[in-house]
Design a protein around this motif. Sequence first.
Motif, PDB file in Angstrom:
ATOM      1  N   THR A 351      -4.797 -32.810  15.951  1.00 18.10           N
ATOM      2  CA  THR A 351      -5.467 -33.201  14.715  1.00 18.10           C
ATOM      3  C   THR A 351      -4.968 -32.343  13.556  1.00 18.10           C
ATOM      4  O   THR A 351      -4.742 -31.142  13.716  1.00 18.10           O
ATOM      5  N   HIS A 352      -4.777 -32.990  12.407  1.00 20.75           N
ATOM      6  CA  HIS A 352      -4.510 -32.259  11.173  1.00 20.75           C
ATOM      7  C   HIS A 352      -5.672 -32.487  10.213  1.00 20.75           C
ATOM      8  O   HIS A 352      -6.333 -33.527  10.260  1.00 20.75           O
ATOM      9  N   GLY A 353      -5.873 -31.505   9.370  1.00 20.59           N
ATOM     10  CA  GLY A 353      -6.801 -31.707   8.273  1.00 20.59           C
ATOM     11  C   GLY A 353      -6.009 -31.880   7.000  1.00 20.59           C
ATOM     12  O   GLY A 353      -4.814 -31.563   6.948  1.00 20.59           O
ATOM     13  N   TYR A 386      -3.587 -28.528   1.654  1.00 13.60           N
ATOM     14  CA  TYR A 386      -3.260 -27.829   2.894  1.00 13.60           C
ATOM     15  C   TYR A 386      -3.998 -28.423   4.080  1.00 13.60           C
ATOM     16  O   TYR A 386      -4.993 -29.116   3.946  1.00 13.60           O
ATOM     17  N   CYS A 387      -3.452 -28.117   5.252  1.00 12.63           N
ATOM     18  CA  CYS A 387      -4.059 -28.562   6.505  1.00 12.63           C
ATOM     19  C   CYS A 387      -5.197 -27.612   6.885  1.00 12.63           C
ATOM     20  O   CYS A 387      -5.074 -26.398   6.727  1.00 12.63           O
ATOM     21  N   THR A 388      -6.291 -28.164   7.368  1.00 12.27           N
ATOM     22  CA  THR A 388      -7.462 -27.343   7.693  1.00 12.27           C
ATOM     23  C   THR A 388      -7.719 -27.228   9.199  1.00 12.27           C
ATOM     24  O   THR A 388      -8.760 -26.736   9.602  1.00 12.27           O
ATOM     25  N   GLU A 389      -6.794 -27.715  10.022  1.00 12.94           N
ATOM     26  CA  GLU A 389      -6.956 -27.582  11.478  1.00 12.94           C
ATOM     27  C   GLU A 389      -5.892 -26.635  11.992  1.00 12.94           C
ATOM     28  O   GLU A 389      -4.724 -26.725  11.568  1.00 12.94           O
ATOM     29  N   PHE A 390      -6.231 -25.776  12.941  1.00 13.08           N
ATOM     30  CA  PHE A 390      -5.231 -24.874  13.476  1.00 13.08           C
ATOM     31  C   PHE A 390      -4.323 -25.655  14.416  1.00 13.08           C
ATOM     32  O   PHE A 390      -4.513 -25.697  15.616  1.00 13.08           O
ATOM     33  N   CYS A 391      -3.282 -26.300  13.848  1.00 12.37           N
ATOM     34  CA  CYS A 391      -2.515 -27.300  14.587  1.00 12.37           C
ATOM     35  C   CYS A 391      -1.281 -26.733  15.259  1.00 12.37           C
ATOM     36  O   CYS A 391      -0.736 -27.359  16.170  1.00 12.37           O
ATOM     37  N   SER A 392      -0.791 -25.587  14.837  1.00 12.45           N
ATOM     38  CA  SER A 392       0.424 -25.015  15.434  1.00 12.45           C
ATOM     39  C   SER A 392       0.550 -23.581  14.943  1.00 12.45           C
ATOM     40  O   SER A 392      -0.235 -23.120  14.122  1.00 12.45           O
ATOM     41  N   LEU A 394       2.588 -22.567  12.924  1.00 12.06           N
ATOM     42  CA  LEU A 394       2.871 -22.594  11.487  1.00 12.06           C
ATOM     43  C   LEU A 394       1.837 -23.447  10.738  1.00 12.06           C
ATOM     44  O   LEU A 394       2.146 -24.098   9.753  1.00 12.06           O
ATOM     45  N   HIS A 395       0.614 -23.402  11.245  1.00 13.01           N
ATOM     46  CA  HIS A 395      -0.464 -24.164  10.605  1.00 13.01           C
ATOM     47  C   HIS A 395      -0.697 -23.735   9.157  1.00 13.01           C
ATOM     48  O   HIS A 395      -0.864 -24.564   8.264  1.00 13.01           O
ATOM     49  N   LEU A 396      -0.701 -22.414   8.908  1.00 11.98           N
ATOM     50  CA  LEU A 396      -0.943 -21.945   7.539  1.00 11.98           C
ATOM     51  C   LEU A 396       0.139 -22.427   6.589  1.00 11.98           C
ATOM     52  O   LEU A 396      -0.087 -22.606   5.397  1.00 11.98           O
ATOM     53  N   GLU A 397       1.331 -22.655   7.148  1.00 12.24           N
ATOM     54  CA  GLU A 397       2.452 -23.117   6.328  1.00 12.24           C
ATOM     55  C   GLU A 397       2.391 -24.629   6.083  1.00 12.24           C
ATOM     56  O   GLU A 397       3.208 -25.177   5.346  1.00 12.24           O
ATOM     57  N   MET A 398       1.453 -25.330   6.717  1.00 16.07           N
ATOM     58  CA  MET A 398       1.334 -26.780   6.517  1.00 16.07           C
ATOM     59  C   MET A 398       0.577 -27.005   5.213  1.00 16.07           C
ATOM     60  O   MET A 398      -0.625 -27.250   5.199  1.00 16.07           O
ATOM     61  N   ALA A 399       1.303 -26.876   4.113  1.00 20.32           N
ATOM     62  CA  ALA A 399       0.679 -26.874   2.796  1.00 20.32           C
ATOM     63  C   ALA A 399       1.646 -27.460   1.780  1.00 20.32           C
ATOM     64  O   ALA A 399       2.814 -27.698   2.086  1.00 20.32           O
TER      65      ALA A 399
HETATM   66 CU1  CUA Z   1      -1.732 -29.295  10.525  1.00 20.93          CU
HETATM   67 CU2  CUA Z   1      -2.705 -27.139  10.464  1.00 20.93          CU
END
Ligand code: CUA
Length: 410
Positions: A351-353, A386-392, A394-399
């Motif tokens: 899941t992504h936010g 930005y993405c709000t789910e801890f998806c990987s 590099l989740h913080l970089e999903m922005a």
């Molecule tokens: Cu997609 Cu965090």
Amino acid sequence: MQDLADCGKLVSDGWVFCNSINTERAYGGNMEGRPPMESGSSQNDMDYLHVINWRKAEQLAKAGKTETIEGFKVIRLPTAIENDILHFIPEPKSPHGVDVTPDGKDIVVGGKLDTHGTVYSIDKIKQLIAAKKYEGKDPYGVPILAFQDAIRGQVEIGLGPLHTVYDGKGNAYTSVFIESVVAKWSLKDLKLIEKIPAHYTVGHLTAAEGDTVSPDGKYMVMMDKWAIDRFAPVGPLLPQNFQLVDIAQPKMQLLYDMPLPLGEPHYAQMIKADKIKAEEIYKPVGTNPLTSQKDPFAVEGGKERVERKADGVHVYMTAIRSHFTPDIVRVKEGDKVHLHVTNLEQAHDATHGFALDSHNIQLSLEPGEHANVTFLADKAGVFPMYCTEFCSALHLEMAGYFMVEPKGGK
Ligand code: CUA
């Protein structure tokens, strides 16, 4: 004031039983010389159990005997009375729970200011209705069946009975609020068997498949409204307490306490886990959960784009570990923006936010899910998305950035 209701089953199928409070028709006014609602509505010894023949009501509705009020088809009270759809039976003071037994033959009511479980018989109710044997009518003309004629009996269980669940082995379990216990009693001879303390002030109960015609009979959960000293004291607001009880043994045994932080549960069901046939991901990719169909604005990988149209700027975006495409969106101040986002993931739980916090937008995009959101780009500036789910990793970089060019800018 109508309160809780339960549907009939088997022999009582086609009927609904609904509790009511406040036959006094109190409406408060404790600074205008009247009693507050709580005492004003607790003067009479009896309120009225509503017995509704919904199958007959359905036929009436199909025959057009309804009036439409605010878009709802309503069967008016005179029509309901004339067609034997609604009957009242007195029930002990300020009732809460009304629970039909697994065999459908009995209806158990707990009166909050009473000490009994009251067991009504659908056979007796049907006979009284067929014979039109009434003890009177309420001020609006609803026929009232006599209490003693409609019940199979009462069981003395303690002060403040609320809700009743069943184990399928002939036993009933009633939460007793003021005494703070659950009372086990026998449906056959209406005798109290055993009580187990609840911590504290138990409200609703759930037993394993206990509302069905074949309860499972192994476990019950007491949903306690207070927790007091059961958990670590973290502030004035305490959780509710769910207590799991083994009801398969001759004596009830408390197994586990579980704090429940959010609000007070009203009704719950305990069902076998293999009954749940959940979807793992949304298929096909681009499914809108609101329609369960592929969304007309679903976006394919490689077809991401921004289109300016008469109705605003359409942003066709995808999300996949761990980036949005496009990750920079440029619009002009005052633009209406239609954001169409598809999560391309096909992996279970990927899941992504999507947050555009500045514009009060928060999306949860489960694998394969598509979402549309329309908003006004009413402020010039650069806004993070930005993405709000801890998806990987590099989740913080999903922005990325949502950039709004000021009016009159170039
Ligand atoms: Cu997609 Cu965090």
